[in-house]
Design a protein around this motif. Structure first.
Motif, PDB file in Angstrom:
ATOM      1  N   MET A   1       0.839  -1.182   0.000  1.00  0.00           N
ATOM      2  CA  MET A   1       0.000   0.000   0.000  1.00  0.00           C
ATOM      3  C   MET A   1       0.883   1.245   0.000  1.00  0.00           C
ATOM      4  O   MET A   1       1.786   1.363   0.809  1.00  0.00           O
ATOM      5  CB  MET A   1      -0.882   0.038   1.246  1.00  0.00           C
ATOM      6  CG  MET A   1      -1.970  -0.986   1.259  1.00  0.00           C
ATOM      7  SD  MET A   1      -3.017  -0.822   2.708  1.00  0.00           S
ATOM      8  CE  MET A   1      -3.222  -2.534   3.085  1.00  0.00           C
ATOM      9  N   ALA A   2       0.578   2.140  -0.895  1.00  0.00           N
ATOM     10  CA  ALA A   2       1.326   3.398  -0.955  1.00  0.00           C
ATOM     11  C   ALA A   2       0.820   4.333   0.132  1.00  0.00           C
ATOM     12  O   ALA A   2      -0.372   4.379   0.427  1.00  0.00           O
ATOM     13  CB  ALA A   2       1.147   4.038  -2.330  1.00  0.00           C
ATOM     14  N   GLU A   3       1.759   5.051   0.736  1.00  0.00           N
ATOM     15  CA  GLU A   3       1.355   5.992   1.785  1.00  0.00           C
ATOM     16  C   GLU A   3       0.745   7.234   1.169  1.00  0.00           C
ATOM     17  O   GLU A   3       1.156   7.700   0.115  1.00  0.00           O
ATOM     18  CB  GLU A   3       2.574   6.388   2.616  1.00  0.00           C
ATOM     19  CG  GLU A   3       2.895   5.359   3.647  1.00  0.00           C
ATOM     20  CD  GLU A   3       3.665   5.945   4.812  1.00  0.00           C
ATOM     21  OE1 GLU A   3       3.516   7.147   5.097  1.00  0.00           O
ATOM     22  OE2 GLU A   3       4.415   5.169   5.407  1.00  0.00           O
ATOM     23  N   MET A   4      -0.240   7.782   1.850  1.00  0.00           N
ATOM     24  CA  MET A   4      -0.863   9.028   1.422  1.00  0.00           C
ATOM     25  C   MET A   4      -0.018  10.189   1.929  1.00  0.00           C
ATOM     26  O   MET A   4       0.551  10.112   3.013  1.00  0.00           O
ATOM     27  CB  MET A   4      -2.263   9.166   2.012  1.00  0.00           C
ATOM     28  CG  MET A   4      -3.277   8.258   1.440  1.00  0.00           C
ATOM     29  SD  MET A   4      -4.906   8.706   2.097  1.00  0.00           S
ATOM     30  CE  MET A   4      -5.872   7.479   1.281  1.00  0.00           C
ATOM     31  N   ASN A   5       0.015  11.254   1.129  1.00  0.00           N
ATOM     32  CA  ASN A   5       0.668  12.449   1.640  1.00  0.00           C
ATOM     33  C   ASN A   5      -0.328  13.213   2.513  1.00  0.00           C
ATOM     34  O   ASN A   5      -1.498  12.845   2.613  1.00  0.00           O
ATOM     35  CB  ASN A   5       1.239  13.304   0.495  1.00  0.00           C
ATOM     36  CG  ASN A   5       0.162  13.871  -0.417  1.00  0.00           C
ATOM     37  OD1 ASN A   5      -0.912  14.267   0.035  1.00  0.00           O
ATOM     38  ND2 ASN A   5       0.450  13.921  -1.713  1.00  0.00           N
ATOM     39  N   CYS A   6       0.143  14.272   3.147  1.00  0.00           N
ATOM     40  CA  CYS A   6      -0.706  15.027   4.092  1.00  0.00           C
ATOM     41  C   CYS A   6      -1.959  15.580   3.425  1.00  0.00           C
ATOM     42  O   CYS A   6      -3.044  15.543   4.016  1.00  0.00           O
ATOM     43  CB  CYS A   6       0.095  16.159   4.725  1.00  0.00           C
ATOM     44  SG  CYS A   6       1.328  15.566   5.879  1.00  0.00           S
ATOM     45  N   LEU A   7      -1.834  16.082   2.216  1.00  0.00           N
ATOM     46  CA  LEU A   7      -2.992  16.651   1.514  1.00  0.00           C
ATOM     47  C   LEU A   7      -4.028  15.566   1.220  1.00  0.00           C
ATOM     48  O   LEU A   7      -5.221  15.761   1.455  1.00  0.00           O
ATOM     49  CB  LEU A   7      -2.561  17.337   0.220  1.00  0.00           C
ATOM     50  CG  LEU A   7      -3.683  17.924  -0.632  1.00  0.00           C
ATOM     51  CD1 LEU A   7      -4.469  18.985   0.146  1.00  0.00           C
ATOM     52  CD2 LEU A   7      -3.131  18.508  -1.923  1.00  0.00           C
ATOM     53  N   GLU A   8      -3.574  14.422   0.726  1.00  0.00           N
ATOM     54  CA  GLU A   8      -4.499  13.323   0.432  1.00  0.00           C
ATOM     55  C   GLU A   8      -5.190  12.834   1.703  1.00  0.00           C
ATOM     56  O   GLU A   8      -6.395  12.586   1.704  1.00  0.00           O
ATOM     57  CB  GLU A   8      -3.741  12.161  -0.217  1.00  0.00           C
ATOM     58  CG  GLU A   8      -3.247  12.466  -1.612  1.00  0.00           C
ATOM     59  CD  GLU A   8      -2.270  11.428  -2.135  1.00  0.00           C
ATOM     60  OE1 GLU A   8      -2.254  11.212  -3.354  1.00  0.00           O
ATOM     61  OE2 GLU A   8      -1.523  10.834  -1.327  1.00  0.00           O
ATOM     62  N   LEU A   9      -4.442  12.729   2.783  1.00  0.00           N
ATOM     63  CA  LEU A   9      -5.012  12.302   4.050  1.00  0.00           C
ATOM     64  C   LEU A   9      -6.045  13.315   4.536  1.00  0.00           C
ATOM     65  O   LEU A   9      -7.143  12.944   4.954  1.00  0.00           O
ATOM     66  CB  LEU A   9      -3.897  12.128   5.088  1.00  0.00           C
ATOM     67  CG  LEU A   9      -4.282  11.497   6.409  1.00  0.00           C
ATOM     68  CD1 LEU A   9      -4.928  10.134   6.214  1.00  0.00           C
ATOM     69  CD2 LEU A   9      -3.063  11.383   7.304  1.00  0.00           C
ATOM     70  N   GLU A  10      -5.722  14.584   4.441  1.00  0.00           N
ATOM     71  CA  GLU A  10      -6.662  15.637   4.838  1.00  0.00           C
ATOM     72  C   GLU A  10      -7.941  15.581   4.001  1.00  0.00           C
ATOM     73  O   GLU A  10      -9.045  15.759   4.514  1.00  0.00           O
ATOM     74  CB  GLU A  10      -5.987  17.007   4.698  1.00  0.00           C
ATOM     75  CG  GLU A  10      -6.835  18.164   5.130  1.00  0.00           C
ATOM     76  CD  GLU A  10      -7.250  18.120   6.596  1.00  0.00           C
ATOM     77  OE1 GLU A  10      -8.407  18.493   6.882  1.00  0.00           O
ATOM     78  OE2 GLU A  10      -6.448  17.708   7.447  1.00  0.00           O
ATOM     79  N   GLN A  11      -7.796  15.316   2.707  1.00  0.00           N
ATOM     80  CA  GLN A  11      -8.963  15.203   1.834  1.00  0.00           C
ATOM     81  C   GLN A  11      -9.842  14.017   2.235  1.00  0.00           C
ATOM     82  O   GLN A  11     -11.071  14.120   2.246  1.00  0.00           O
ATOM     83  CB  GLN A  11      -8.526  15.068   0.371  1.00  0.00           C
ATOM     84  CG  GLN A  11      -7.961  16.355  -0.193  1.00  0.00           C
ATOM     85  CD  GLN A  11      -7.330  16.163  -1.566  1.00  0.00           C
ATOM     86  OE1 GLN A  11      -6.945  15.071  -1.958  1.00  0.00           O
ATOM     87  NE2 GLN A  11      -7.219  17.263  -2.306  1.00  0.00           N
ATOM     88  N   GLU A  12      -9.224  12.888   2.576  1.00  0.00           N
ATOM     89  CA  GLU A  12      -9.989  11.701   2.995  1.00  0.00           C
ATOM     90  C   GLU A  12     -10.719  11.965   4.307  1.00  0.00           C
ATOM     91  O   GLU A  12     -11.869  11.563   4.471  1.00  0.00           O
ATOM     92  CB  GLU A  12      -9.083  10.478   3.118  1.00  0.00           C
ATOM     93  CG  GLU A  12      -8.501   9.997   1.807  1.00  0.00           C
ATOM     94  CD  GLU A  12      -9.544   9.647   0.758  1.00  0.00           C
ATOM     95  OE1 GLU A  12     -10.623   9.118   1.110  1.00  0.00           O
ATOM     96  OE2 GLU A  12      -9.293   9.892  -0.429  1.00  0.00           O
TER      97      GLU A  12
END
Length: 127
Positions: free
Chosen positions: A1-12
């Motif tokens: 699994m690829a890690e999410m960056n901070c922006l992607e995590l915030e969006q989720e």
């Protein structure tokens, strides 16, 4: 699994909080299923916790609905595990004794005596 960056995590987290506010099970279930393909179960539980925390102060009804109707049992078990560790640390810091005043069941449920319940009363009311 690829890690999410901070922006992607915030969006989720934002999407999950919005889904919780709609109280639409299908939207929430789809988002959780998608997260499970991208993250560990513990990380999905973390996203749920942060999303709940975002809503806690202004939409408590959606938080209660989410806990009762949306969170799948495997994610809830991880949430209990995560929160149990934090609550246990808090109780130890207040002078309570593990095994005497409180313990954690095999499923991650926090077991408290009356004094420990009183010490964390707001948290103890959410099952």
């Amino acid at each position: 699994m690829a890690e999410m960056n901070c922006l992607e995590l915030e969006q989720e987290i934002g999407k999950m909080a919005a889904a919780m506010m709609t109280r639409n099970s299908q939207i929430g279930e789809d988002l959780i299923a998608n997260l499970k393909t991208q993250m560990t179960l513990e990380d999905v539980a973390g996203v749920m916790l942060v999303s709940i925390e975002r809503l806690m102060w202004f939409d408590t009804e959606s938080v209660i609905w989410t806990i009762k109707h949306l969170i799948p049992s495997d994610v809830m078990q991880q949430i209990r595990r995560i929160t149990s560790v934090a609550v246990c640390k808090q109780l130890i810091g207040k002078g309570f004794t593990p095994g005497k005043d409180f313990s954690v069941s095999a499923t991650g449920k926090l077991l408290l005596n009356q004094n420990a319940k009183t010490a964390i009363l707001p948290l103890a009311t959410i099952e």
